[in-house]
Design a protein around this motif. Structure first.
Motif, mmCIF file in Angstrom:
data_model
loop_
_atom_site.group_PDB
_atom_site.id
_atom_site.type_symbol
_atom_site.label_atom_id
_atom_site.label_comp_id
_atom_site.label_asym_id
_atom_site.label_seq_id
_atom_site.Cartn_x
_atom_site.Cartn_y
_atom_site.Cartn_z
ATOM 1 N N ARG A 446 41.745 48.421 37.212
ATOM 2 C CA ARG A 446 42.339 47.582 36.180
ATOM 3 C C ARG A 446 42.944 46.313 36.793
ATOM 4 N NH1 ARG A 446 40.842 46.797 31.693
ATOM 5 N NH2 ARG A 446 40.888 44.661 32.462
ATOM 6 N N ALA A 447 43.608 46.475 37.935
ATOM 7 C CA ALA A 447 44.225 45.312 38.588
ATOM 8 C C ALA A 447 43.161 44.306 39.013
ATOM 9 C CB ALA A 447 45.036 45.768 39.800
ATOM 10 N N MET A 448 42.041 44.800 39.535
ATOM 11 C CA MET A 448 40.983 43.884 39.967
ATOM 12 C C MET A 448 40.343 43.191 38.776
ATOM 13 S SD MET A 448 39.168 45.678 43.280
ATOM 14 C CE MET A 448 39.139 47.369 42.722
ATOM 15 N N ALA A 449 40.159 43.905 37.692
ATOM 16 C CA ALA A 449 39.612 43.279 36.487
ATOM 17 C C ALA A 449 40.553 42.194 35.971
ATOM 18 C CB ALA A 449 39.369 44.339 35.418
ATOM 19 N N ASP A 450 41.857 42.436 36.057
ATOM 20 C CA ASP A 450 42.829 41.435 35.616
ATOM 21 C C ASP A 450 42.794 40.198 36.508
ATOM 22 O OD1 ASP A 450 43.609 43.077 33.565
ATOM 23 O OD2 ASP A 450 45.391 43.852 34.589
ATOM 24 N N ARG A 451 42.638 40.409 37.813
ATOM 25 C CA ARG A 451 42.557 39.264 38.726
ATOM 26 C C ARG A 451 41.318 38.422 38.412
ATOM 27 N NH1 ARG A 451 43.662 42.022 44.618
ATOM 28 N NH2 ARG A 451 45.598 43.090 44.107
ATOM 29 N N ALA A 452 40.214 39.092 38.143
ATOM 30 C CA ALA A 452 38.999 38.356 37.796
ATOM 31 C C ALA A 452 39.197 37.569 36.504
ATOM 32 C CB ALA A 452 37.825 39.328 37.663
ATOM 33 N N ALA A 453 39.880 38.186 35.544
ATOM 34 C CA ALA A 453 40.119 37.503 34.266
ATOM 35 C C ALA A 453 40.938 36.234 34.464
ATOM 36 C CB ALA A 453 40.826 38.461 33.308
ATOM 37 N N LEU A 454 41.898 36.278 35.380
ATOM 38 C CA LEU A 454 42.693 35.087 35.659
ATOM 39 C C LEU A 454 41.844 33.951 36.220
ATOM 40 C CD1 LEU A 454 45.908 36.691 37.203
ATOM 41 C CD2 LEU A 454 45.714 35.557 34.981
ATOM 42 N N GLN A 455 40.714 34.314 36.816
ATOM 43 C CA GLN A 455 39.785 33.309 37.335
ATOM 44 C C GLN A 455 38.725 32.906 36.315
ATOM 45 O OE1 GLN A 455 40.187 31.947 40.598
ATOM 46 N NE2 GLN A 455 42.110 32.991 40.109
ATOM 47 N N GLY A 456 38.829 33.483 35.109
ATOM 48 C CA GLY A 456 37.871 33.147 34.063
ATOM 49 C C GLY A 456 36.619 33.987 34.072
ATOM 50 N N TYR A 457 36.685 35.181 34.680
ATOM 51 C CA TYR A 457 35.511 36.036 34.786
ATOM 52 C C TYR A 457 35.744 37.387 34.096
ATOM 53 C CZ TYR A 457 33.288 33.064 38.322
ATOM 54 O OH TYR A 457 32.687 32.030 38.983
ATOM 55 N N ASP A 458 34.688 37.917 33.539
ATOM 56 C CA ASP A 458 34.642 39.311 33.132
ATOM 57 C C ASP A 458 33.849 40.072 34.180
ATOM 58 O OD1 ASP A 458 35.985 39.050 30.628
ATOM 59 O OD2 ASP A 458 34.153 38.204 29.761
ATOM 60 N N VAL A 459 34.323 41.267 34.534
ATOM 61 C CA VAL A 459 33.611 42.063 35.528
ATOM 62 C C VAL A 459 33.016 43.289 34.857
ATOM 63 C CG1 VAL A 459 34.880 41.299 37.556
ATOM 64 C CG2 VAL A 459 35.779 43.183 36.215
ATOM 65 N N HIS A 460 31.807 43.633 35.284
ATOM 66 C CA HIS A 460 31.089 44.788 34.763
ATOM 67 C C HIS A 460 30.609 45.630 35.936
ATOM 68 C CE1 HIS A 460 31.028 42.617 30.921
ATOM 69 N NE2 HIS A 460 30.635 41.563 31.610
ATOM 70 N N ALA A 461 30.514 46.925 35.715
ATOM 71 C CA ALA A 461 30.034 47.839 36.747
ATOM 72 C C ALA A 461 28.916 48.693 36.167
ATOM 73 C CB ALA A 461 31.167 48.724 37.260
ATOM 74 N N PHE A 462 27.940 49.026 37.017
ATOM 75 C CA PHE A 462 26.763 49.772 36.579
ATOM 76 C C PHE A 462 26.487 50.928 37.527
ATOM 77 C CE2 PHE A 462 26.380 45.433 35.162
ATOM 78 C CZ PHE A 462 25.948 45.556 33.846
ATOM 79 N N ASP A 463 26.055 52.033 36.960
ATOM 80 C CA ASP A 463 25.568 53.162 37.747
ATOM 81 C C ASP A 463 24.185 52.780 38.258
ATOM 82 O OD1 ASP A 463 24.772 55.553 38.835
ATOM 83 O OD2 ASP A 463 24.594 56.618 36.926
ATOM 84 N N ASN A 464 24.081 52.533 39.567
ATOM 85 C CA ASN A 464 22.844 52.007 40.148
ATOM 86 C C ASN A 464 22.021 53.073 40.851
ATOM 87 O OD1 ASN A 464 22.212 48.746 41.653
ATOM 88 N ND2 ASN A 464 20.780 50.382 41.201
ATOM 89 N N ARG A 465 22.301 54.331 40.612
ATOM 90 C CA ARG A 465 21.468 55.378 41.223
ATOM 91 C C ARG A 465 20.052 55.330 40.657
ATOM 92 N NH1 ARG A 465 24.893 60.568 39.849
ATOM 93 N NH2 ARG A 465 25.039 59.364 37.904
ATOM 94 N N VAL A 466 19.079 55.586 41.517
ATOM 95 C CA VAL A 466 17.691 55.672 41.051
ATOM 96 C C VAL A 466 17.196 57.086 41.283
ATOM 97 C CG1 VAL A 466 15.365 54.712 41.248
ATOM 98 C CG2 VAL A 466 17.354 53.209 41.484
ATOM 99 N N ASP A 467 16.737 57.417 42.501
ATOM 100 C CA ASP A 467 16.240 58.762 42.760
ATOM 101 C C ASP A 467 17.099 59.531 43.751
ATOM 102 O OD1 ASP A 467 15.537 57.092 44.848
ATOM 103 O OD2 ASP A 467 13.662 58.135 45.280
#
Length: 672
Positions: A446-467
């Motif tokens: 949450r803290a990192m997402a807030d820091r990004a927001a202060l810079q004008g960014y939204d952050v997203h995370a994805f489950d990148n597992r394949v096999d």
């Protein structure tokens, strides 16, 4: 002939540095004989530094004297030492000092010394007036003729706080104090600075000779807590920070710099020129944490990891043999990926792998087959290279440092798995499931997402597992107004899914404060790259390219996730599989078995330098032939020709057939 007379014999080299050294030698010898201390002692030996290549002792006219010399004359200063080492300190000699000093010179100086032709002096230099000679003699007498016990009177002997008030004290930490010292006398200002010196393990005069190869043994490693991924904090290592970074003989560079204006982390970085197969490369090492002290420690650890990985730091030559002659016990380099045929035809620095051509090999150990195997040196030490093994340009992919072998191997494998998954997802146009960041229990996300927001960014995370089941998370920061610095990518792999989320977000946040500025500064070149991908040639090009707003269309799958799910729901099955023994070895074996179960070998090569061994560190290169390797430069993408890119999604059950050629995203990856 007396000892003093013998010591004054110097090679006949007629250049200003040689003449200045001769004059200083005579002056110091005269003072030495007049001091009444000549009985049983050799006179000071003076050699110039910077007039010949210290890395080639056979071509150095002072090569025989340099290891025994105690006064080293540069164009700006006299360096006195090494002196004052404790008995249990690693060896260091004048040759070590010359090698460390030369590594810190500018690109033009190093090229002139190491690959240039004969140099012509611009005039008599350095100038040695009497008062400068007196200063050099006074320091020499104080540190080498005083008869004091080792360590007495050295800067920092009473601790860092006491040292900070006198010249040179800022370069000493408790871990620096047992080390040999070098005192620099500035010939213009007479300022005196004392700095610690780490011996160079490749020094032909005093570097340790390697012992016989010993296969690694994996042992139980109880963790400090059930959720711990590291056995000890980074701050617990006895890092001799003064010896690692100082302007005279720093092992990693001249110093560090920090960015006090960063709104997301407290960055600390350093750099040094390293000679590789491609010439002198500017190697940067950095740390990103929430305090400058923690960041500086992480920066030194990364610098040591790169120091050990770029070149082999043990004396002795690797085995040189043709693959045809050792194939029963060697890794076939082609299984690690090759470039497209046209790349070899058009790139003068590359040649296709020839199994009949001798190449250098290093020893590794297969954790799958429990046997020693040979690995191409080019695949392990990514700065090393010869004309015979220029079939690929490797990176630090799979290199990691830990407090022990097991910890280093675990994090090396996690890095390989992370990058393999990221590249599969990118080039395979995978529709990844988004992770609900609000479902993460810790406050760091949450803290990192807030820091990004202060810079004008939204952050997203994805489950990148394949096999592979090991948690891999890709993070994407999206600039809300769509301006320059539009997208920033990063990834993380950990056994704990929430730690993987934190690792990915922490990495992506490090690029946000300066991405828009970098895009603005390089806008013309980046626009040309967007029109012609062949212009994407360096590591930095990949990430900066996606700072262009027009490149967002190539990342549509990351901007329109098919769904978003809570982290606990996504990784429920994995959490049941994770061992709950509290033993780091079990974590490592889980990763190994995940890879071997998918048909891969898992090979470990110990890269640990002698300096790291004394600090309680272990560095390895993990090699998993067949996993997709990371490459930088559009024309040098091995992934595009590997079977794994085409088969992994079918193996994972995502599709019934292999990926077709037209389904591959043929756009440079955005991995930073």
């Amino acid at each position: 002939m007396s000892a003093a007379t013998t010591a004054t014999a110097t090679p006949l080299v007629t250049d200003p540095m040689a003449e200045a050294s001769r004059l200083l030698q005579e002056a110091l010898t005269e003072r030495f004989l007049a001091s009444g201390r000549a009985s049983g002692r050799p006179a000071p030996i003076v050699v110039p530094v910077g007039a010949a290549d210290a890395f080639r002792p056979d071509a150095d006219p002072y090569g025989a004297l340099r290891p025994r010399a105690a006064v080293h004359l540069t164009a700006q200063a006299a360096l006195i030492g090494p002196w004052g080492a404790h008995e249990d300190a690693p060896a260091a000699c004048g040759g070590c000092l010359a090698r460390r000093w030369q590594r810190l010179r500018s690109r033009s100086e190093r090229d002139a010394l190491e690959v240039g032709t004969d140099m012509t002096a611009a005039g008599p230099w350095p100038v040695l007036p009497g008062h400068a000679v007196d200063a050099v003699w006074s320091v020499y007498e104080a540190v080498l003729l005083s008869g004091r016990p080792a360590g007495a009177g050295r800067p920092g002997a009473a601790g860092r706080s006491a040292a900070a008030g006198r010249p040179g004290g800022e370069w000493h930490t408790p871990a620096d104090l047992p080390l040999p010292q070098v005192t620099r006398v500035d010939l213009a200002t007479l300022r005196v600075t004392t700095l610690p010196l780490l011996g160079d393990p490749l020094c032909p005069a005093c570097g340790p000779l390697p012992g016989p190869y010993a296969p690694p043994e994996l042992v139980a490693r109880p963790k400090p807590g059930p959720g711990a991924s590291r056995l000890r904090p980074a701050s617990s290592y006895p890092l001799p920070q003064g010896a690692l970074a100082n302007p005279v003989c720093g092992a990693l560079g001249e110093g560090t710099w920090l960015n006090v204006a960063s709104p997301t982390t407290s960055p600390v970085a350093g750099s040094v020129f390293v000679r590789t197969y491609a010439g002198l490369s500017d190697v940067t090492w950095s740390g990103q944490a929430n305090s400058f002290a923690a960041s500086r420690t992480l920066a030194y650890l990364e610098g040591l990891e790169r120091y050990a990985g770029i070149h082999r730091r043990h004396r002795g030559e690797p085995l040189v043999a043709a693959y045809d002659d050792v194939q029963d016990r060697a890794v076939d380099p082609r299984t690690c990926g090759t470039y497209a045929p046209e790349v070899y035809r058009t790139d003068p620095m590359l040649a296709p792998f020839d199994p009949a051509r001798p190449v250098p090999w290093v020893r590794g150990y297969s954790l799958r087959d429990d046997r020693t195997v040979l690995v191409p040196q080019r695949a392990v030490h990514y700065g090393a290279g010869r004309d015979s093994d220029n079939f690929v340009f490797e990176s630090s992919n799979g290199c990691a440092t830990g407090s022990c072998l097991e910890e280093a191997v675990l994090f090396g494998l996690l890095e390989l798995i992370e990058r393999d998954a990221f590249l599969l997802g990118w080039y395979g146009r995978a529709r990844l499931t988004g992770i609900d960041l609000a479902s993460c229990r810790g406050g760091a996300v949450r803290a990192m997402a807030d820091r990004a927001a202060l810079q004008g960014y939204d952050v997203h995370a994805f489950d990148n597992r394949v096999d592979l089941a090991v948690p891999v998370v890709t993070a994407v920061a999206v600039r809300r107004d769509g301006g320059p610095g539009t997208l920033s990518f990063a990834a993380g792999a950990r056994l704990d899914p929430e730690e993987a989320v934190e690792a990915a977000l922490s990495e992506v946040l490090t690029y946000l404060p300066h991405l828009d500025r970098q895009v603005a500064e390089h806008r013309t070149a980046l626009e040309a790259m967007a029109d012609d991908f062949s212009l994407v040639r360096e590591l930095t090009h990949h990430a900066r390219l996606y700072g262009l707003p027009r490149m967002a269309r190539h990342a549509r799958e990351y901007l329109e996730p098919v769904c978003v799910r809570p982290v606990a729901e996504l990784y429920e099955g994995w959490q049941r599989r994770r061992p709950a023994t509290g033993d780091l070895l079990d974590d490592l074996l889980l990763c190994r078995d995940e890879l071997t179960g998918a048909g891969f070998d898992v090979i470990v090569v110990d890269q640990t330098s002698p300096e790291q061994e004394r600090m309680g560190l272990c560095t390895v290169s993990t090699v998993v032939p067949g996993l997709v390797p990371i490459d930088f430069g559009w024309d040098r993408q091995r992934v595009l020709g590997m079977d794994r890119l085409r088969t992994a999604f079918r193996r994972a059950g995502w599709r019934s057939a292999d990926l077709r050629e037209e389904e591959i995203r043929r756009v440079p990856h955005p991995f930073p």
